[in-house]
Design a protein around this motif. Sequence first.
Motif, PDB file in Angstrom:
ATOM      1  N   GLN A   1       0.880  -1.201  -0.025  1.00  0.00           N
ATOM      2  CA  GLN A   1      -0.007  -0.068  -0.124  1.00  0.00           C
ATOM      3  C   GLN A   1       1.005   1.421   0.015  1.00  0.00           C
ATOM      4  N   THR A   2       1.790   1.180   0.860  1.00  0.00           N
ATOM      5  CA  THR A   2       2.609   2.469   0.857  1.00  0.00           C
ATOM      6  C   THR A   2       3.341   2.677  -0.389  1.00  0.00           C
TER       7      THR A   2
ATOM      8  N   GLY B   1      -2.104  -9.013   4.415  1.00  0.00           N
ATOM      9  CA  GLY B   1      -1.125  -8.663   3.483  1.00  0.00           C
ATOM     10  C   GLY B   1      -0.008  -9.786   3.304  1.00  0.00           C
ATOM     11  N   GLY B   2      -0.581 -10.934   3.537  1.00  0.00           N
ATOM     12  CA  GLY B   2       0.704 -12.013   3.669  1.00  0.00           C
ATOM     13  C   GLY B   2       0.662 -12.884   2.172  1.00  0.00           C
TER      14      GLY B   2
ATOM     15  N   GLY C   1      -3.639  -3.074   5.538  1.00  0.00           N
ATOM     16  CA  GLY C   1      -4.064  -2.022   4.833  1.00  0.00           C
ATOM     17  C   GLY C   1      -2.716  -1.179   4.721  1.00  0.00           C
ATOM     18  N   ASN C   2      -2.095  -0.742   5.808  1.00  0.00           N
ATOM     19  CA  ASN C   2      -0.972   0.003   5.904  1.00  0.00           C
ATOM     20  C   ASN C   2      -0.080  -0.705   7.111  1.00  0.00           C
TER      21      ASN C   2
ATOM     22  N   LEU D   1      -5.454 -10.207  -2.562  1.00  0.00           N
ATOM     23  CA  LEU D   1      -4.360 -10.845  -2.004  1.00  0.00           C
ATOM     24  C   LEU D   1      -3.237  -9.772  -1.445  1.00  0.00           C
ATOM     25  N   PHE D   2      -3.334  -8.552  -1.762  1.00  0.00           N
ATOM     26  CA  PHE D   2      -2.498  -7.636  -1.418  1.00  0.00           C
ATOM     27  C   PHE D   2      -2.961  -6.773  -0.184  1.00  0.00           C
ATOM     28  N   GLY D   3      -3.940  -7.382   0.478  1.00  0.00           N
ATOM     29  CA  GLY D   3      -4.491  -6.867   1.952  1.00  0.00           C
ATOM     30  C   GLY D   3      -5.118  -5.890   2.040  1.00  0.00           C
TER      31      GLY D   3
END
Lengths: 330, 330
Positions: free
Chosen positions: B4-5, B77-78, B207-208, B271-273
Amino acid sequence: MPASLKTLGSLVVRYRLLVMLAGVLVFGGFTQDDFLTLTTFQSILDRAAVVGFLALGLTPILIAGQIDLSIGSVMSLAAYAAIALQPELGSLPAAFAGLGVGMLAGAINAVIVVGFKVTSLVATLATLLIGASLALLISNGQPVSSADPMFGLALTNEFLTVLSPRSALFIAAALVMFVWLKATPSGRNLYAVGSSMPAAISAGINVNGYVAGIFVLSGFCAGAAGVLQALSAATGSPLAGSALLIPAITAVVIGGTRLEGGRGSSLATLGGVVALGALTTLSEYNGIPSYTQAVYTGLILILLITLDRIAGGNGGKTTRTLRSAAVKQA
Amino acid sequence: MTLQTSEPGARPAAPAAFSAGSLLSMLSIPLAIVALMVLGSFVSPSFLTARNLINILNAYSAVGLAAIGSTFVAVCGGLADLSIPANVAMGALVALGAQSLVGPVPAALLGILVASLGGLINGVLIGYVRINPIIVTLGSGFLLLGLAQLLVGGGIVYAEPSAFGSFVAGNLLGVPVSVWIFFIVALLLHVVLSRTPFGRWNFAVGGNYEASAASAVPVRFTKATAFVLTGLLSGMCGVLIALSLGQARPIIGAGYEFVAITAVVIGGTSLFGGRGSILRTVGGVIILALISNLIVLIGWPTPATGLATGSILLVVVAIDAYLRRRTGTQ
């Protein structure tokens, strides 16, 4: 951890290839009378060629901070194609068709990663499954025997005392890749892509082109691994490469190429492949069951990436996912 | 991961885009299930019978447990847990192998415990050492599967007849016990993910990551626990299958990692949280179950299921990547 222990630890991590090779040689020399012979060395090199090509293809991928999990499946497809197409095309064209299958699969990966901006981890995970299923579907799950079994046998003959034609091909490919990576502008740009993608973009490097190119190259190398394996076994198995992904990744990591990108060398990969091959041969000489290979290969992989992480400690700020994410903005 | 960042703006924009099409997105899974059922009733008259539908659910309820665990992994995010087949095998083999030593119920618990330990290894390496989850679970899966094969010498372990075994393999109120277990676990963990602090931590970490760490969310613990949970549920999956079949082999869970990941992404969990729901994953499991049953009814060979699963995974992830890019640039 005391400072001296830490230094020793980081030394072992840095020179792990030599440590591992020395360990295998000493242990092999003590436990087996005929281990330290040219014949053993030749057999290690010969059998390392197949995993070696997979690992070679993976090296630029890891240097650029990407990953290709589909190489095992692509190898299976190429191996099957190189044998199954022999009756229709003839032996040599079928071998080239196998290489073509590999490049095509690599190109598909490239389109998904660069064109559709899917992270290479997930993209190649999906193509890993698709490739493996496709190989089983086309072949009906059965291996096919070669129509021309004599054609590929020469690949494992003796050649220049310590080599075989296929290990010579592998070593030559590693040398060519070494020159490309270290001595040409395009090779050096690849390191830039892996170290910092935003910086590489600012420097005017065609990042998407490089990433696409290395996926095609990786597919080609997986194809070469499949063709070599199938021809020398005179059998095209739809499962030829299904268990070789982890050994290939492990060989590259033993060589010191970092999963985080920006570092690595094809000669180090060559060393890693030989070290892992020597360990496999040694365990076979000692009659250790083949399942053990999976155990120690997985163990070495996990141990090394953990040590890399701890010793390399950059706070975990530059992860592969971050880099893969950066390709989206390119 | 900290994806996300690197995409400033993607997350703040996502909820708005989500609520605009929220009705459609809420209805999309039930609609897909209805559409598949209509399609199925055209393909075969035996499709839309209570018996067939229950069989479909029964076949996918065990792997559905692994999909529930994978939802936690994806949300925090895993990415994904590729060691599911190994943990399923471990759970199954221990649950049957230890029966003669400790009795059926303790053996089942022991199987789940051993699989949870596999998850714990993943959790420590991913959560605390912060290594890439795909590489860790690929390596640990290879290792544990090798260990499982070593354990049984590549053979089959058979169950001893027991009241517990026949209860798990049997029906309760006309519905198989494994289906009951799947739905009860799904409901429980749905509450955990959507209504408890631990659930909120998962969303926050996915998320972050940096912001969650700064807000005193136990980021490492959360990520590690998601993988332990997946190991535990994979173990349950293995125990259920082993007791239902009355036998276990190391390849008992082959391909389950892909079913789990695909069920998660079909459900709309990224898949990216940062986004996801257990109930939607249950929908994803049902959709995959219907598709695989359709493939059988049409008469296509089994590997076609893998091809379909892989293609769906690819398409859904590509759409996710596209939507994220679009909302990111708005």
